[in-house]
Design an enzyme around this catalytic site. Structure first.
Site, short mmCIF file in Angstrom:
data_model
loop_
_atom_site.label_atom_id
_atom_site.label_comp_id
_atom_site.label_asym_id
_atom_site.label_seq_id
_atom_site.Cartn_x
_atom_site.Cartn_y
_atom_site.Cartn_z
N GLY A 152 0.84 -1.18 0.00
CA GLY A 152 0.00 0.00 0.00
C GLY A 152 0.88 1.23 0.00
O GLY A 152 2.10 1.15 0.19
N TYR A 153 0.25 2.36 -0.20
CA TYR A 153 0.98 3.62 -0.36
C TYR A 153 0.58 4.62 0.70
O TYR A 153 -0.61 4.90 0.89
CB TYR A 153 0.74 4.18 -1.78
N LEU A 154 1.57 5.16 1.38
CA LEU A 154 1.35 6.23 2.35
C LEU A 154 1.35 7.57 1.64
O LEU A 154 0.74 8.52 2.10
CB LEU A 154 2.43 6.20 3.43
N ILE A 170 -3.38 5.08 1.66
CA ILE A 170 -4.39 5.74 0.84
C ILE A 170 -4.74 4.81 -0.32
O ILE A 170 -3.91 4.04 -0.79
CB ILE A 170 -3.89 7.11 0.34
#
Length: 157
Positions: free
Chosen positions: A30-32, A82
């Site tokens: 996942g991406y912060l 996000i």
């Protein structure tokens, strides 16, 4: 691990070449952050977890900074990402002098299979396996960070 320059080409895949690679590795990521010049990714496998920062792409190259982190921390960070989590199984298959990473996406990106090869320099020659199809290195929709925002299952074309 630290900093390095990543030079990568990416292709769509036909058939099931990963079957010859043996068991794959389940990955969740996942991406912060993915807007602006730097993306910040959390990736978890059954054995380890790491934090990766990637700089802007210039041609086929981009700076990459990668650091191992405790798996428990990574699991907590995945909850703060996000967009959607990107799930896939990665297979590694040697062809000639290079190792191809074949990602078979699951979940919201199910049906997408992409092969990546990392090179020492952008014009480095490599053996092109018969199972490669269209190159998508410059098509931003196929970036994992883009798939976290707009999964393959939502594409109309």
């Amino acid at each position: 691990m630290g900093a390095r320059v990543e030079i990568e080409r990416k292709y769509l895949v036909a058939g099931e070449p990963w079957r010859a690679a043996g068991p794959g590795t389940v990955l969740r990521q996942g991406y912060l952050a993915r807007e602006g010049p730097i993306s910040v990714r959390i990736r978890v496998s059954p054995e380890r977890a790491w934090l990766t920062l990637k700089g802007p792409t210039m041609g086929l190259s981009r700076e990459e900074f990668e650091y191992p982190i405790p798996r428990a921390d990574a699991e907590l960070l995945l909850e703060s990402c996000i967009g959607f989590i990107v799930d896939k199984v990665r297979y590694r298959l040697r062809v000639g002098d290079h190792v191809w990473e074949i990602d078979v996406f699951t979940g919201r990106n199910s049906g997408l299979v992409v092969a990546e090869i990392e090179l020492e320099h952008e014009d480095e020659p490599f053996v092109r396996p018969e199972w490669l199809r269209a190159e998508v290195s410059f098509d931003e929709r196929y970036r994992n960070s883009a798939l976290a925002n707009r999964p393959y299952s939502t594409w109309e074309d």
